[in-house]
Design an enzyme around this catalytic site. Structure first.
Site, PDB file in Angstrom:
ATOM      1  N   TYR A 187       4.900 -44.233  65.413  1.00  0.00           N
ATOM      2  CA  TYR A 187       4.022 -45.139  64.758  1.00  0.00           C
ATOM      3  C   TYR A 187       4.638 -46.753  64.699  1.00  0.00           C
ATOM      4  CZ  TYR A 187       0.585 -46.882  61.054  1.00  0.00           C
ATOM      5  OH  TYR A 187      -0.125 -47.376  60.503  1.00  0.00           O
ATOM      6  N   ASN A 210       5.623 -49.017  62.697  1.00  0.00           N
ATOM      7  CA  ASN A 210       6.538 -49.447  61.899  1.00  0.00           C
ATOM      8  C   ASN A 210       7.873 -48.609  61.958  1.00  0.00           C
ATOM      9  OD1 ASN A 210       6.216 -46.561  60.658  1.00  0.00           O
ATOM     10  ND2 ASN A 210       6.270 -47.268  58.818  1.00  0.00           N
ATOM     11  N   LYS A 211       8.100 -47.794  63.180  1.00  0.00           N
ATOM     12  CA  LYS A 211       9.294 -47.007  63.398  1.00  0.00           C
ATOM     13  C   LYS A 211      10.022 -47.810  64.354  1.00  0.00           C
ATOM     14  CE  LYS A 211       8.021 -43.599  61.136  1.00  0.00           C
ATOM     15  NZ  LYS A 211       7.281 -42.310  61.198  1.00  0.00           N
ATOM     16  N   GLN A 212      11.355 -47.590  64.414  1.00  0.00           N
ATOM     17  CA  GLN A 212      12.392 -48.147  65.291  1.00  0.00           C
ATOM     18  C   GLN A 212      11.759 -48.429  66.655  1.00  0.00           C
ATOM     19  OE1 GLN A 212      12.956 -45.775  63.061  1.00  0.00           O
ATOM     20  NE2 GLN A 212      15.307 -45.810  62.414  1.00  0.00           N
TER      21      GLN A 212
END
Ligand SMILES: *Cc1c(COP(=O)(O)O)cnc(C)c1O
Length: 375
Positions: free
Chosen positions: A182, A184-186
């Protein structure tokens, strides 16, 4: 008067390479089930050090397929924690098994190994630890317990790509590790997920389940089992190939951002910092501080008025979500550490390209508001 800045909670790092990779796929006319998916899986498995990787359309889908592939079903119990994103628990419900919660540690936010054995029953099939905010759970203790009780370990590594515990990459301890991409993930593919495993039988089943339960011959209209459409597109996979290549650098840059926060926030009254345990190398997903529960929501409001996005996270704890309370009769006080973290945790803006000026602004504004609120 200080000048206001807009600082978002998160922001994906997408460069020209990603854009070109996606455009190339669009020009190729092969938009699903093609070479990009294979390349993404191969690159990801190599990066993590696993034998197999199976790409799926979300982290949630990945968790579901792992639970299903392990044959966890009606009447079975899976031990997990309530301080997590809801998918790590819902994936157990998808297969009509029961999530059994164990409280977390106040300083790591991860499952408390000292409380696991008391939750094991003859129905327990697996332990599903979540590496919260990018720090490994205590995998030494968890693997030891799992071995002694003959349980599977499913690692929810969605928040922790390349995090390590005693130098070993998380997601490779248990039977399977699951990642999510998603924005917002790294690393991100918009939507997407990945399962890693060394078990060829799980790889075979997950590949079939993600593609409508197609038989091993993978013939178009021959189905061996009840499956799903959890495939990713070639556009998604092309993004994933580039982001996987960048992941080690992304993780390094995020660690530097976390260091900026630590430097500026250490010793400030009313703010509790959480440093990674010495045996863990954290892959920073978000940066959370603990503040007095009475002022947390007011801080979020005031920061927002100053252009700074922040968040209460994870709040509420999973067992206090309405449908969990209705179905299982959970109530406030059942998992006090998780609930306390849900009340105290303040997630600050955190992303790979967050710069010094922005961190300064966030910290100065936060400290200013804490003083105004008498803390
Ligand atoms: C992000 C995340 C997932 C997966 O989320 P998707 O949106 O389905 O990719 C699962 N578990 C945790 C703990 C997460 O943070």
């Amino acid at each position: 008067m200080k000048t206001k800045m807009k600082v978002p909670l998160s922001s994906p790092l997408i460069g020209e390479e990603e854009i070109e990779a996606v455009v190339d796929v669009l020009r190729s006319s092969q938009l699903s089930l093609g070479p990009q998916t294979e390349a993404f899986e191969k690159a990801f498995a190599k990066t993590m050090g696993s034998k197999y990787a199976i790409a799926v359309n979300s982290g949630t889908s990945g968790l579901h397929l792992v639970v299903r592939s392990l044959g966890i079903s009606d009447g079975d119990e899976v031990i997990t924690t309530p301080f997590s994103f809801i998918a790590s628990s819902n994936c157990i419900l998808f297969e009509r098994a029961t999530p059994v919660f164990v409280d977390v540690e106040y300083d790591t936010f991860n499952i408390d190994p000292a409380k696991i054995e008391a939750a094991i029953t003859p129905k327990t099939k697996a332990i599903l630890p979540v590496h919260v905010f990018g720090q490994s759970a205590n995998m030494t203790a968890i693997m030891d317990i799992a071995k002694r009780h003959n349980l599977y370990v499913i690692e929810d590594a969605c928040e922790s790509p390349l995090a390590t515990h005693h130098g070993k990459i998380v997601g490779t301890f248990g039977e399977c590790g699951v990642y999510g991409f998603y924005p917002n993930k790294q690393m991100t593919t918009g939507e997407g997920g990945m399962i890693i495993t060394d078990n060829p039988e799980i790889e075979r089943l997950c590949k079939s389940y993600r593609n409508q339960g197609r038989g091993d011959s993978m013939q178009w209209l021959s189905f061996a089992r009840l499956g799903y459409n959890y495939r990713i597109s070639e556009l998604t996979a092309a993004l994933g190939v580039v982001q996987t290549r960048k992941l080690p650098e992304i993780v390094r840059q995020r660690a530097a951002v976390a260091d900026m926060y630590f430097e500026r926030l250490k010793g400030i009254g009313g703010i509790k910092l959480s440093y990674p345990q010495p045996e863990n190398e954290q892959s920073w997903f978000v940066f959370g501080v603990r503040v007095n529960a009475e002022i947390r929501d007011e801080l979020i409001k005031r920061l927002n008025a100053d252009g700074i996005q922040s968040k209460a996270y994870f709040a509420p704890s999973i067992h206090l979500q309405d449908f969990y309370m209705e179905e299982f009769g959970y109530k406030e006080g059942d998992y006090p550490v998780s609930e306390r973290l849900s009340r105290e945790m303040l997630i600050l803006p955190f992303f790979t390209m967050l710069n010094e000026e922005q961190v300064d602004y966030v910290v100065e504004t936060l400290v200013g508001h804490m003083k105004e609120l008498g803390h």
